[in-house]
Design an enzyme around this catalytic site. Structure first.
Site, short mmCIF file in Angstrom:
data_model
loop_
_atom_site.label_atom_id
_atom_site.label_comp_id
_atom_site.label_asym_id
_atom_site.label_seq_id
_atom_site.Cartn_x
_atom_site.Cartn_y
_atom_site.Cartn_z
CD GLN A 1 40.36 80.67 27.20
OE1 GLN A 1 40.18 81.40 28.16
NE2 GLN A 1 41.38 79.83 27.14
CG HIS B 1 41.46 81.09 22.73
ND1 HIS B 1 41.05 79.82 22.43
CD2 HIS B 1 42.52 80.94 23.58
CE1 HIS B 1 41.81 78.94 23.06
NE2 HIS B 1 42.71 79.59 23.76
CE LYS C 1 47.75 79.08 33.52
NZ LYS C 1 47.49 78.08 32.48
CB VAL D 1 51.74 74.34 20.65
CG1 VAL D 1 52.75 75.46 20.37
CG2 VAL D 1 50.57 74.89 21.47
CB CYS E 1 46.57 80.99 23.92
SG CYS E 1 45.76 79.74 24.91
CB THR F 1 54.00 64.81 18.22
OG1 THR F 1 54.20 64.76 19.65
CG2 THR F 1 55.14 64.09 17.53
N GLY F 2 52.67 67.81 19.30
CA GLY F 2 51.45 68.31 19.95
C GLY F 2 50.70 69.31 19.10
NE ARG G 1 51.77 59.51 24.37
CZ ARG G 1 52.01 59.98 25.58
NH1 ARG G 1 52.11 59.15 26.59
NH2 ARG G 1 52.16 61.28 25.79
CB SER G 2 55.82 60.75 19.22
OG SER G 2 54.53 61.03 19.65
CB SER H 1 43.13 73.80 19.40
OG SER H 1 42.84 75.17 19.30
N1 LIG Z 1 47.29 74.86 22.84
C1 LIG Z 1 47.42 76.19 22.98
O1 LIG Z 1 46.66 77.00 22.40
C2 LIG Z 1 48.53 76.72 23.81
C3 LIG Z 1 48.77 78.10 23.84
C4 LIG Z 1 49.81 78.60 24.64
C5 LIG Z 1 50.55 77.73 25.39
N2 LIG Z 1 50.29 76.40 25.36
C6 LIG Z 1 51.12 75.50 26.17
O2 LIG Z 1 51.92 74.73 25.28
C7 LIG Z 1 52.19 73.45 25.87
C8 LIG Z 1 51.82 72.36 24.86
O3 LIG Z 1 50.43 72.45 24.60
P1 LIG Z 1 49.70 71.61 23.43
O4 LIG Z 1 48.35 72.22 23.35
O5 LIG Z 1 50.55 71.50 22.22
O6 LIG Z 1 49.58 70.15 24.13
P2 LIG Z 1 49.45 68.70 23.43
O7 LIG Z 1 48.74 68.79 22.15
O8 LIG Z 1 48.88 67.82 24.49
O9 LIG Z 1 50.97 68.26 23.12
C9 LIG Z 1 51.85 67.90 24.17
C10 LIG Z 1 53.21 67.55 23.60
O10 LIG Z 1 54.01 67.13 24.72
C11 LIG Z 1 54.62 65.88 24.38
N3 LIG Z 1 54.89 65.08 25.58
C12 LIG Z 1 53.98 64.53 26.41
N4 LIG Z 1 54.61 63.84 27.38
C13 LIG Z 1 55.94 63.94 27.15
C14 LIG Z 1 57.10 63.46 27.79
N5 LIG Z 1 57.03 62.69 28.89
N6 LIG Z 1 58.31 63.79 27.29
C15 LIG Z 1 58.41 64.56 26.18
N7 LIG Z 1 57.34 65.05 25.52
C16 LIG Z 1 56.12 64.76 26.00
C17 LIG Z 1 53.61 65.21 23.50
O11 LIG Z 1 54.20 64.15 22.78
P3 LIG Z 1 53.32 62.90 22.24
O12 LIG Z 1 52.62 63.37 21.00
O13 LIG Z 1 54.36 61.87 21.96
O14 LIG Z 1 52.38 62.52 23.33
C18 LIG Z 1 53.21 66.40 22.61
O15 LIG Z 1 54.18 66.62 21.62
C19 LIG Z 1 51.40 73.42 27.18
O16 LIG Z 1 52.23 73.78 28.26
C20 LIG Z 1 50.33 74.48 26.97
O17 LIG Z 1 49.89 75.03 28.20
C21 LIG Z 1 49.31 75.88 24.58
#
Ligand SMILES: NC(=O)c1ccc[n+]([C@@H]2O[C@H](COP(=O)([O-])OP(=O)(O)OC[C@H]3O[C@@H](n4cnc5c(N)ncnc54)[C@H](OP(=O)(O)O)[C@@H]3O)[C@@H](O)[C@H]2O)c1
Length: 352
Positions: free
Chosen positions: A165, A251, A222, A24, A138, A21-22, A49-50, A168
């Site tokens: 950056q 970015h 990083k 990514v 990223c 649901t996040g 939550r989801s 998102s």
């Molecule tokens: N965003 C980028 O551009 C990017 C690029 C490379 C790597 N990343 C990495 O990818 C990962 C996710 O990033 P994001 O940007 O998608 O973050 P995000 O939008 O905050 O999404 C986080 C996800 O984790 C889930 N979650 C939170 N708490 C949880 C729990 N206790 N148990 C199971 N699931 C849980 C959330 O579910 P709910 O919706 O239910 O809260 C949501 O699906 C991070 O480690 C980030 O560093 C991100």
């Protein structure tokens, strides 16, 4: 190839997506469909939550389930897109259940036995995986996509990068914060900051993740360490300044590169244009150069403003832009899975 270390060819994979649901995860499901990834069974998980939400994938409504050990039973591949601490909780569970974990978080990236992969650059490292592959940060991924084709032709000795950056990159809460703050500021109200230490709307923050003792931020460090690992260039000198800007997706990076020998801008353009996953957009006279807005929703890394660095005889300057949710995360993870299936690299249960 099929030895006892690997499972016989898996043509369609049972998949679990943790973090579906996040920011990514949402793009991940779209890219999975676009690339017609061969899915046998798909299970989606997120936080409590989801649970109960239904997400549309491959023309079906798939329920979001609670994350439990049972979810990973029978999975071939677990894509994990959650924070590092939650990844550390669930990646070992998924591996014990027999799944290959492809992890978006920073939790395992620098562990020596974990391949950190951008397939166009170092897909060969997948052969050494022990059940878990990390994808890079990223900002690192798009930079190495631009550096590697140049480095292969003329070793790079030093890189200085300043990033711009999008929010998102922080996740879905940061996207909401930019919207809410922008509305508040335009209405003449005070902006409330929950995600960032300062207002991001109409602002620029030279601060991404916490500060280290050496004065760099974790995000900047990083870029130093991950670039060296992916490019197999442990001596490469890298210095980064990472900056958050009020942009939703993509970015942008100003990259200054010093080579072993001089390289002309035209040679760099040719090398970059020939590299898979890179598009050169470089026509300054027509005001054509990579733009965050145009890169959003696209798979490629876009490179332009390629010019001699006036401060160094063996230097070039580049402008590099990519969709951080696609090549910076979801697409790169799916490309890794595609390579694993193509190369028959899913471990057999006994090889774990
Ligand atoms: N965003 C980028 O551009 C990017 C690029 C490379 C790597 N990343 C990495 O990818 C990962 C996710 O990033 P994001 O940007 O998608 O973050 P995000 O939008 O905050 O999404 C986080 C996800 O984790 C889930 N979650 C939170 N708490 C949880 C729990 N206790 N148990 C199971 N699931 C849980 C959330 O579910 P709910 O919706 O239910 O809260 C949501 O699906 C991070 O480690 C980030 O560093 C991100």
């Amino acid at each position: 190839m099929s030895t006892s270390r690997y499972r016989a060819s898996v043509r369609k994979a049972n998949i679990v997506v943790l973090g579906a649901t996040g920011a990514v995860g949402t793009v991940f499901l779209r890219v999975l469909e676009e690339r017609k990834f061969p899915v046998a069974r798909l299970r989606l998980c997120a936080s409590p939550r989801s649970v109960g939400r239904r997400l549309r994938v491959f023309s079906q409504e798939v329920p979001v389930e609670a994350t439990t050990p049972a979810v990973f039973e029978g999975a071939d591949i677990a894509f994990i897109s959650v924070s590092g601490d939650i990844s550390r909780q669930w990646a070992p569970v998924a591996m014990r259940a027999g799944a290959l974990v492809i992890d978006d978080s920073s939790a395992y990236r620098m562990e020596p036995q974990v391949p950190l992969v951008v397939p166009e650059v170092n897909a060969g490292d997948l052969a050494h995986h022990r059940g878990l592959v990390s994808i890079p940060n990223c900002s690192t991924t798009q930079m190495v996509m631009a550096l590697y084709p140049l480095h292969r032709a003329n070793p790079i000795q030093r890189v200085i990068v300043d990033t711009f950056q999008s929010v998102s990159g922080t996740g879905s809460r940061a996207q909401q914060e930019l919207t809410e703050q922008s509305r508040a500021v335009l209405a003449g109200d005070a902006a409330v900051s929950r995600v960032y230490p300062h207002q991001i709307a109409f602002n620029v923050l030279p601060h991404i993740e916490g500060f280290l003792e050496n004065g760099y931020t974790k995000e900047e460090w990083k870029m130093v360490e991950e670039t060296r690992k992916i490019m197999h260039a442990p001596e490469l000198a890298v210095s980064a300044t990472c900056v958050r800007v009020p942009v939703y997706v993509s970015h942008s990076e100003a990259v200054h590169v010093e080579f072993q020998d001089p390289m002309s801008p035209q040679e760099a353009r040719s090398l970059l244009a020939a590299f898979p996953g890179v598009t050169v957009v470089d026509d300054p006279s027509g005001s054509r150069y990579p733009l965050a807005w145009e890169a959003a929703g696209k798979d490629d890394v876009f490179v332009g403003r390629i010019r001699q660095d006036a401060s160094h005889p063996r230097g070039l300057a580049l402008w590099v832009v990519a969709d951080n949710l696609r090549k910076g995360a979801a697409l790169n993870a799916i490309q890794i899975a595609e390579e694993v299936l193509k190369r028959d690299l899913l471990l057999s249960r006994t090889a774990r």
